[in-house]
Design a protein around this motif. Structure first.
Motif, PDB file in Angstrom:
ATOM      1  N   PHE A 124      -8.734 -20.025  10.843  1.00  0.00           N
ATOM      2  CA  PHE A 124      -9.261 -19.743   9.512  1.00  0.00           C
ATOM      3  C   PHE A 124     -10.147 -20.880   9.027  1.00  0.00           C
ATOM      4  CE2 PHE A 124      -5.910 -16.684   9.624  1.00  0.00           C
ATOM      5  CZ  PHE A 124      -6.356 -15.653   8.808  1.00  0.00           C
ATOM      6  N   LEU A 125     -11.327 -20.536   8.552  1.00  0.00           N
ATOM      7  CA  LEU A 125     -12.151 -21.541   7.877  1.00  0.00           C
ATOM      8  C   LEU A 125     -11.574 -21.734   6.477  1.00  0.00           C
ATOM      9  CD1 LEU A 125     -15.808 -20.581   8.848  1.00  0.00           C
ATOM     10  CD2 LEU A 125     -14.235 -22.173   9.970  1.00  0.00           C
ATOM     11  N   ASP A 126     -11.554 -22.977   6.065  1.00  0.00           N
ATOM     12  CA  ASP A 126     -10.826 -23.372   4.882  1.00  0.00           C
ATOM     13  C   ASP A 126     -11.609 -23.231   3.585  1.00  0.00           C
ATOM     14  OD1 ASP A 126      -8.376 -24.100   4.222  1.00  0.00           O
ATOM     15  OD2 ASP A 126      -8.513 -26.163   4.963  1.00  0.00           O
ATOM     16  N   THR A 127     -12.937 -23.109   3.699  1.00  0.00           N
ATOM     17  CA  THR A 127     -13.740 -22.970   2.485  1.00  0.00           C
ATOM     18  C   THR A 127     -13.976 -21.501   2.269  1.00  0.00           C
ATOM     19  OG1 THR A 127     -14.912 -24.856   3.385  1.00  0.00           O
ATOM     20  CG2 THR A 127     -15.740 -23.948   1.311  1.00  0.00           C
ATOM     21  N   PRO A 128     -13.219 -20.881   1.359  1.00  0.00           N
ATOM     22  CA  PRO A 128     -13.411 -19.442   1.195  1.00  0.00           C
ATOM     23  C   PRO A 128     -14.699 -19.179   0.423  1.00  0.00           C
ATOM     24  CG  PRO A 128     -11.796 -20.227  -0.393  1.00  0.00           C
ATOM     25  CD  PRO A 128     -12.238 -21.416   0.403  1.00  0.00           C
ATOM     26  N   GLY A 129     -15.125 -17.927   0.457  1.00  0.00           N
ATOM     27  CA  GLY A 129     -16.262 -17.543  -0.374  1.00  0.00           C
ATOM     28  C   GLY A 129     -17.519 -17.308   0.426  1.00  0.00           C
ATOM     29  N   HIS A 130     -18.371 -16.448  -0.133  1.00  0.00           N
ATOM     30  CA  HIS A 130     -19.594 -16.103   0.581  1.00  0.00           C
ATOM     31  C   HIS A 130     -20.662 -17.171   0.403  1.00  0.00           C
ATOM     32  CE1 HIS A 130     -20.092 -14.560  -3.482  1.00  0.00           C
ATOM     33  NE2 HIS A 130     -21.386 -14.701  -3.306  1.00  0.00           N
ATOM     34  N   GLU A 131     -20.476 -18.095  -0.555  1.00  0.00           N
ATOM     35  CA  GLU A 131     -21.495 -19.126  -0.750  1.00  0.00           C
ATOM     36  C   GLU A 131     -21.576 -20.007   0.490  1.00  0.00           C
ATOM     37  OE1 GLU A 131     -19.043 -18.538  -2.872  1.00  0.00           O
ATOM     38  OE2 GLU A 131     -19.983 -17.837  -4.731  1.00  0.00           O
ATOM     39  N   ALA A 132     -20.404 -20.490   0.946  1.00  0.00           N
ATOM     40  CA  ALA A 132     -20.375 -21.344   2.129  1.00  0.00           C
ATOM     41  C   ALA A 132     -20.866 -20.564   3.347  1.00  0.00           C
ATOM     42  CB  ALA A 132     -18.965 -21.859   2.378  1.00  0.00           C
ATOM     43  N   PHE A 133     -20.412 -19.325   3.430  1.00  0.00           N
ATOM     44  CA  PHE A 133     -20.795 -18.454   4.544  1.00  0.00           C
ATOM     45  C   PHE A 133     -22.314 -18.270   4.582  1.00  0.00           C
ATOM     46  CE2 PHE A 133     -21.624 -14.194   6.222  1.00  0.00           C
ATOM     47  CZ  PHE A 133     -20.848 -14.168   7.366  1.00  0.00           C
ATOM     48  N   GLY A 134     -22.895 -17.967   3.406  1.00  0.00           N
ATOM     49  CA  GLY A 134     -24.333 -17.737   3.320  1.00  0.00           C
ATOM     50  C   GLY A 134     -25.129 -18.996   3.604  1.00  0.00           C
ATOM     51  N   ALA A 135     -24.625 -20.128   3.118  1.00  0.00           N
ATOM     52  CA  ALA A 135     -25.346 -21.382   3.313  1.00  0.00           C
ATOM     53  C   ALA A 135     -25.392 -21.740   4.797  1.00  0.00           C
ATOM     54  CB  ALA A 135     -24.685 -22.502   2.515  1.00  0.00           C
ATOM     55  N   MET A 136     -24.277 -21.540   5.498  1.00  0.00           N
ATOM     56  CA  MET A 136     -24.250 -21.822   6.939  1.00  0.00           C
ATOM     57  C   MET A 136     -25.228 -20.908   7.665  1.00  0.00           C
ATOM     58  SD  MET A 136     -21.594 -23.911   8.096  1.00  0.00           S
ATOM     59  CE  MET A 136     -20.402 -23.254   9.232  1.00  0.00           C
ATOM     60  N   ARG A 137     -25.229 -19.641   7.276  1.00  0.00           N
ATOM     61  CA  ARG A 137     -26.077 -18.678   7.959  1.00  0.00           C
ATOM     62  C   ARG A 137     -27.558 -18.943   7.704  1.00  0.00           C
ATOM     63  NH1 ARG A 137     -27.106 -13.384   9.014  1.00  0.00           N
ATOM     64  NH2 ARG A 137     -27.455 -12.751   6.877  1.00  0.00           N
ATOM     65  N   ALA A 138     -27.849 -19.381   6.478  1.00  0.00           N
ATOM     66  CA  ALA A 138     -29.240 -19.706   6.162  1.00  0.00           C
ATOM     67  C   ALA A 138     -29.722 -20.843   7.059  1.00  0.00           C
ATOM     68  CB  ALA A 138     -29.384 -20.081   4.695  1.00  0.00           C
ATOM     69  N   ARG A 139     -28.794 -21.675   7.536  1.00  0.00           N
ATOM     70  CA  ARG A 139     -29.164 -22.754   8.443  1.00  0.00           C
ATOM     71  C   ARG A 139     -29.112 -22.299   9.902  1.00  0.00           C
ATOM     72  NH1 ARG A 139     -27.140 -27.859   8.462  1.00  0.00           N
ATOM     73  NH2 ARG A 139     -29.330 -28.336   8.724  1.00  0.00           N
ATOM     74  N   GLY A 140     -28.843 -21.026  10.103  1.00  0.00           N
ATOM     75  CA  GLY A 140     -28.886 -20.500  11.461  1.00  0.00           C
ATOM     76  C   GLY A 140     -27.546 -20.536  12.184  1.00  0.00           C
ATOM     77  N   ALA A 141     -26.492 -20.975  11.501  1.00  0.00           N
ATOM     78  CA  ALA A 141     -25.196 -21.085  12.168  1.00  0.00           C
ATOM     79  C   ALA A 141     -24.443 -19.760  12.108  1.00  0.00           C
ATOM     80  CB  ALA A 141     -24.356 -22.180  11.510  1.00  0.00           C
ATOM     81  N   ARG A 142     -23.763 -19.476  13.185  1.00  0.00           N
ATOM     82  CA  ARG A 142     -22.931 -18.269  13.229  1.00  0.00           C
ATOM     83  C   ARG A 142     -21.562 -18.664  13.725  1.00  0.00           C
ATOM     84  NH1 ARG A 142     -25.383 -13.055  15.805  1.00  0.00           N
ATOM     85  NH2 ARG A 142     -23.161 -12.814  15.749  1.00  0.00           N
ATOM     86  N   VAL A 143     -20.646 -18.860  12.841  1.00  0.00           N
ATOM     87  CA  VAL A 143     -19.325 -19.318  13.238  1.00  0.00           C
ATOM     88  C   VAL A 143     -18.284 -18.222  13.081  1.00  0.00           C
ATOM     89  CG1 VAL A 143     -17.546 -21.053  12.835  1.00  0.00           C
ATOM     90  CG2 VAL A 143     -19.939 -21.651  12.527  1.00  0.00           C
ATOM     91  N   THR A 144     -18.410 -17.465  11.995  1.00  0.00           N
ATOM     92  CA  THR A 144     -17.387 -16.479  11.659  1.00  0.00           C
ATOM     93  C   THR A 144     -17.463 -15.243  12.555  1.00  0.00           C
ATOM     94  OG1 THR A 144     -17.472 -17.204   9.375  1.00  0.00           O
ATOM     95  CG2 THR A 144     -16.497 -15.042   9.785  1.00  0.00           C
TER      96      THR A 144
END
Ligand code: GDP
Length: 480
Positions: A124-144
């Motif tokens: 489980f990633l510890d930072t919940p919420g779509h903000e963190a998810f979206g920010a990572m994705r905007a940087r090109g990362a795909r972790v989830t």
């Protein structure tokens, strides 16, 4: 050699190229051999795509893949119980008997779930919420790998529920819904399911494809079912990596520790990270001096999907940076430096809005008849409006526009002012943001300007529709 000659040759072999002349690799090789042309086996589009998507698996890995644990993010509206769920799972499922049984906040933690007769891991990633998810994705990362969307049964779908779903869908990440707070008076899970199905998430129970589990994060009720569902979905996903190679993956958290220096948490996505490895990670690099797991225990290595805290970098990387093990410190330094140069250029390019789409770029592409080549046959739209009722009004008016050349895709339609996570979604999915009677905070405006994301604000529905229609017909004035 003329085109006609090659066509003739292809016909003689019984190959009839289609209209756009897409040839399979084998055919291209055959033609090259016939005409004595050297074959360079690199597909530029694929190379570019890989660079963009930070493709994690290489061709060499494909026959050495092993199953890996799923990595999960919990998203949903504020106060619907994301933190409670994360906490309950952490408290109840992380074996307290293990050495240092209490998890340390490294940004992610592992959980053992009994499944298929044996304990299996999920992360489980510890930072919940779509903000963190979206920010990572905007940087090109795909972790989830899988998103859990929490919806409170006494409150139903709220703006951030819609946003979270939009982010997960745009990322192509499978969704599991946790209908939470079923212990509360006024909880109405059926109502939530009904509302979800009306926005396109049809519950499995009703013959759809979205698993929904009714839980109480507070009391822990049915959380086991939820985790079992996670494992089932994960099994279908066939998540795989090659543990026997140099590690690569993504930084999920990083900071400066007074005594230990730069500290970063990596999620290994392929290979195995070992103590002593030399890593490049964004603009930082270094030799891995120590590795700590999510229980704060020193470890020697970490395999696919496993979060691990890394000491030994020369600098603090950014969440969303990719890391990779390389052969020597010299190579690492060189790559980190060229990456820094690249990022400087990229920032300049981003300023110019490279790769982003605006209504006027769409219009000029349409009028030049180049939409297909530019991958503009679909216009991704993020729509933010003042009132729920406006959503349908705008949407319906847009949808009756003829979509022969360009089709409209609504990534997100929600009420509220335009937010930073809307911009992240636009960056990651190359979308335009339309606002109807809403505002853009100054910081969001400058974020959008920096990334080349177009935000268009309207007060009259007709104007909005008219602009989109003109753009789709290639008639919009290019200077706006
Ligand atoms: P978040 O903002 O989504 O992280 O929500 P929190 O986990 O902070 O929860 C918000 C509030 O709802 C807290 O007061 C929790 O105690 C409460 N809460 C969370 N889950 C449940 C539940 O299953 N039942 C009840 N009755 N309350 C819950």
């Amino acid at each position: 050699t003329s085109e006609g000659e090659i066509l003739g040759y292809l016909y003689s072999k019984g190959i009839k190229p289609d209209g756009v002349l897409k040839l399979s690799k084998d055919v291209v090789k055959m033609v090259c051999e016939e005409y004595d042309v050297e074959v360079i086996d690199a597909d530029p589009i694929r190379v570019e795509e890989m660079a963009k998507k930070k493709e994690i698996l290489d061709d060499d890995d494909l026959d050495k893949l092993e199953l890996r644990p799923p990595v999960l993010t919990i998203m949903g509206h504020v106060d619907h119980g994301k933190t409670s769920l994360l906490d309950y799972i952490r408290r109840s499922k992380v074996a307290a008997s293990e050495a240092g049984g209490i998890t340390q906040g490294i940004g992610a933690y592992r959980v053992q779930v009994p499944f298929d007769g044996k304990p299996q891991t999920c992360v489980f990633l510890d930072t919940p919420g779509h903000e963190a998810f979206g920010a990572m994705r905007a940087r090109g990362a795909r972790v989830t790998d899988i998103a859990i969307i929490v919806v409170a049964a006494d409150d139903g779908i709220q703006p951030q529920t819609t946003e979270a779903i939009a982010h997960a869908k745009a990322a192509g990440v499978p969704i599991i819904v946790a209908i939470n707070k079923i212990d509360k008076d006024g909880a109405n899970p059926d109502r939530v399911m009904q509302d979800l199905s009306s926005i396109g998430l049809m519950p499995e129970e009703w013959g759809g494809d979205i698993p929904m589990v009714k839980i109480s994060a507070l009391k822990g009720e049915n959380v086991d079912d939820l985790l079992e569902t996670v494992m089932l979905v994960s099994e279908l996903q066939e998540l795989k990596a090659n543990p026997n190679r140099n590690a690569k993956g993504t930084v999920i958290e990083a900071g400066l520790d007074k005594s230990r220096g730069p500290v970063a948490t990596f999620i290994v996505q392929n290979g195995t990270l070992k103590r002593g490895d030399i890593v490049v990670c964004g603009e930082a690099f270094g030799k891995v001096r120590a590795l700590f797991d999510d229980k704060g225990k020193r470890v020697d290595e970490a395999g696919p999907s496993i979060p691990v805290q890394v000491i030994g970098l020369n600098n603090v990387p950014l969440a969303g940076d990719e890391f990779e093990v390389v052969g020597s410190l010299d190579i690492a330094r060189e790559q980190a430096e060229s990456r820094a140069d690249y990022m400087r250029n990229e920032r300049i390019m981003e300023k110019a809005g490279d790769g982003m789409i605006t209504l006027s770029s769409l219009a000029s592409a349409v009028s030049a008849g180049k939409t297909v080549g530019l991958d503009l046959h679909q216009l991704n739209i993020i729509l933010k409006v003042d009132l729920q009722g406006s959503i349908e009004a705008v949407r319906q008016a847009l949808q009756v526009l003829p979509q022969t050349n360009i089709s409209l895709k609504f990534l997100l339609q929600a009420t509220g002012d335009i937010s930073s996570s809307d911009v992240d979604l636009a960056v990651a999915s190359k979308a335009i943001i339309f606002g109807f009677n809403v505002k853009v905070p100054g910081s969001v405006k400058s974020q959008a300007d920096n990334k080349g994301v177009e935000i268009r604000l309207y007060r009259v529905i007709y104007d909005l529709i008219d602009d989109v229609r003109k753009a789709m017909e290639g008639l919009l004035d290019t200077v706006e």
